[in-house]
Design a protein around this motif. Structure first.
Motif, PDB file in Angstrom:
ATOM      1  N   ASP A   1       0.807  -1.221   0.000  1.00 20.02           N
ATOM      2  CA  ASP A   1       0.000   0.000   0.000  1.00 20.02           C
ATOM      3  C   ASP A   1       0.840   1.271   0.000  1.00 20.02           C
ATOM      4  OD1 ASP A   1      -2.353  -1.430  -0.037  1.00 20.02           O
ATOM      5  OD2 ASP A   1      -2.639  -1.368   2.135  1.00 20.02           O
ATOM      6  N   LEU A   2       2.020   1.215   0.628  1.00 22.00           N
ATOM      7  CA  LEU A   2       2.818   2.434   0.801  1.00 22.00           C
ATOM      8  C   LEU A   2       4.087   2.454  -0.042  1.00 22.00           C
ATOM      9  CD1 LEU A   2       2.612   3.071   4.668  1.00 22.00           C
ATOM     10  CD2 LEU A   2       0.973   3.622   2.866  1.00 22.00           C
ATOM     11  N   GLY A   3       4.441   1.338  -0.643  1.00 19.44           N
ATOM     12  CA  GLY A   3       5.669   1.282  -1.418  1.00 19.44           C
ATOM     13  C   GLY A   3       5.456   1.725  -2.855  1.00 19.44           C
ATOM     14  N   PRO A   4       6.546   1.999  -3.571  1.00 17.80           N
ATOM     15  CA  PRO A   4       6.445   2.387  -4.988  1.00 17.80           C
ATOM     16  C   PRO A   4       5.925   1.224  -5.821  1.00 17.80           C
ATOM     17  CG  PRO A   4       8.736   1.984  -4.377  1.00 17.80           C
ATOM     18  CD  PRO A   4       7.951   1.940  -3.109  1.00 17.80           C
ATOM     19  N   ARG A   5       5.258   1.568  -6.927  1.00 20.92           N
ATOM     20  CA  ARG A   5       4.688   0.552  -7.809  1.00 20.92           C
ATOM     21  C   ARG A   5       5.117   0.816  -9.245  1.00 20.92           C
ATOM     22  NH1 ARG A   5      -1.465   0.915  -7.399  1.00 20.92           N
ATOM     23  NH2 ARG A   5      -0.997   3.170  -7.461  1.00 20.92           N
ATOM     24  N   THR A   6       4.919  -0.199 -10.068  1.00 17.79           N
ATOM     25  CA  THR A   6       5.243  -0.094 -11.486  1.00 17.79           C
ATOM     26  C   THR A   6       4.043  -0.542 -12.302  1.00 17.79           C
ATOM     27  OG1 THR A   6       7.569  -0.600 -11.027  1.00 17.79           O
ATOM     28  CG2 THR A   6       6.830  -0.788 -13.308  1.00 17.79           C
ATOM     29  N   GLY A   7       3.663   0.247 -13.296  1.00 15.08           N
ATOM     30  CA  GLY A   7       2.538  -0.094 -14.150  1.00 15.08           C
ATOM     31  C   GLY A   7       2.898  -1.169 -15.161  1.00 15.08           C
ATOM     32  N   PHE A   8       1.906  -1.626 -15.917  1.00 16.89           N
ATOM     33  CA  PHE A   8       2.132  -2.657 -16.921  1.00 16.89           C
ATOM     34  C   PHE A   8       3.109  -2.186 -17.988  1.00 16.89           C
ATOM     35  CE2 PHE A   8      -2.090  -4.129 -15.398  1.00 16.89           C
ATOM     36  CZ  PHE A   8      -1.703  -5.414 -15.025  1.00 16.89           C
ATOM     37  N   SER A   9       3.127  -0.876 -18.251  1.00 19.25           N
ATOM     38  CA  SER A   9       4.028  -0.341 -19.265  1.00 19.25           C
ATOM     39  C   SER A   9       5.439  -0.129 -18.737  1.00 19.25           C
ATOM     40  CB  SER A   9       3.478   0.986 -19.783  1.00 19.25           C
ATOM     41  OG  SER A   9       3.455   1.966 -18.739  1.00 19.25           O
ATOM     42  N   GLY A  10       5.635  -0.345 -17.443  1.00 21.82           N
ATOM     43  CA  GLY A  10       6.936  -0.116 -16.837  1.00 21.82           C
ATOM     44  C   GLY A  10       7.088   1.254 -16.230  1.00 21.82           C
TER      45      GLY A  10
END
Length: 386
Positions: A104-113
């Motif tokens: 919930d609080l960490g960085p994320r990456t989308g499907f496109s990167g």
């Protein structure tokens, strides 16, 4: 004149960590004996708390990165939570909680990167600043577990920003009250739609304590509550199914004197009533099969333990069961008993009725106690048998 090259990220992180660890050692060496008043001590405690929360925020980011790039088996186990629990020497439940917070609080990456903001970006920023701790984060996450599904994304974002702002200045208990006020605005009718009830339902068993007792938590839907109310109305009345009273009854109405001397609390009566219903359900033989065996309790013990009626049996679910309880249970249920000599060799397999299949599974229950894969925690009744 040549300038110093820009350090690589790994080298920069290592240098910062060395400086950090050196500073900690310096604080240990200096000590706090020279502090002369409580105001100075309280100021340091506050600064340490901010530092501790900031360090926790670093861990959240690292766990989130690990989760996104996780390869089962890369670090010796198939689940990140198990690796964290073993490496950090913390409870598995604590490791799972840290992983969920990182989601919930960490960085994320989308499907496109492309990089994405955290699910709760303002809360993540406050955590990174060391302004809020785990208790504040839990309050905010619990708040969103209560937000109805029909609330739009923009309103959710505004609520998250407001809660994160308040978390910087309020205690967790005060933040919870603030969250309840916001929730009252978002859901003034207080009636949860069906989809929200389905999302919240749970029934969780905790770990056995040293006394073999188990605590847990539940959030039941209206239908299950109705079933429990009907069950307790019959089986949790004073004088019904009292294990301490030989005159206790189940089928008939208890006599007044029997009900009067029943000194169990409401919680104890409901516990005993639920146990009776589950025992009768297992003894009925109508629950079908699980992995080739009738749904029942499988208990493993040694001959010595059975003869002396002391010690603990191991169930197919991996829990411990006092031998005296096993003996009492055997009078009611369709049961399986595997006996071993003192060296652990199987010498007897008894069944309450003849069956053509399942003997090998029973022996594996008794010998292996669970999954044979190294470091796997799954009990016997959750494993396949080949």
């Amino acid at each position: 004149m040549l300038s110093n090259p820009t350090p690589q990220p790994t080298a920069a992180v290592e240098a910062a960590m060395v400086a950090f660890e050196t500073a900690l050692q310096g604080l240990r060496d200096v000590g706090f004996g020279e502090l002369s008043n409580n105001r100075d001590r309280l100021d340091l405690v506050q600064r340490f708390e901010t530092g501790t929360r900031t360090i926790s925020g670093f861990g959240t980011v690292l766990i989130a990165d690990m989760q996104e790039q996780w390869i089962p088996g890369e670090l010796g186990d198939y689940r990140l939570a198990d690796v964290l629990a073993d490496t950090l020497r913390i409870y598995p439940g604590e490791a799972k909680a840290r992983r969920k917070i990182a989601e919930d609080l960490g960085p994320r990456t989308g499907f496109s990167g492309a990089p994405l903001d955290p699910v709760y970006p303002n809360t993540a920023a406050a955590h990174a600043d060391g302004a809020i701790g785990r208790a504040h984060i839990n309050v905010i996450r619990e708040f969103f577990a209560q937000v109805p599904s029909y609330v739009d994304a923009e309103t959710r974002e505004q609520a998250e920003a407001k809660l994160a702002e308040q978390a910087r200045i309020l205690r967790p208990d005060q933040l919870r009250r603030a969250g309840n006020r916001i929730l009252a605005y978002l859901n003034p009718d207080g009636n949860a739609p069906e989809v929200d009830r389905e999302r919240k339902r749970s029934f969780l068993l905790g770990k056995q304590g040293t006394d073999l007792m188990t605590k847990g938590s539940f959030c039941v839907d209206p239908e299950l509550r109705a079933y429990l109310e009907a069950l307790f109305a019959k089986y949790a009345k004073p004088g019904v199914g009292n294990p301490a009273d030989t005159d206790s009854t189940v089928e008939d109405e208890p006599a007044d004197e029997v009900a009067h001397r029943d000194d169990r609390s409401v919680g104890q009566r409901q516990h005993d009533g639920l146990k009776m219903v589950l025992r009768d359900a297992l003894a009925s033989g109508t629950l079908g099969q699980h992995r080739g065996l009738p749904v029942t309790v499988v208990a493993t013990m040694t001959v010595k333990e059975l003869e002396e009626a002391t010690g603990q049996a191991i169930t197919g679910g991996g829990s411990l069961l006092p031998i005296r309880d096993v003996v009492r249970m055997a009078a009611h249920a369709h049961h399986y008993l595997a006996l071993f000599d003192d060296d652990g060799r199987p010498i007897y397999l008894g069944r309450s009725k003849r069956i053509a299949q399942g003997d090998q599974r029973l022996v594996r229950y008794a010998l292996d106690k669970g999954c044979t894969f190294p470091a796997c925690w799954r009990p016997a009744n959750m494993c396949q048998c080949h």
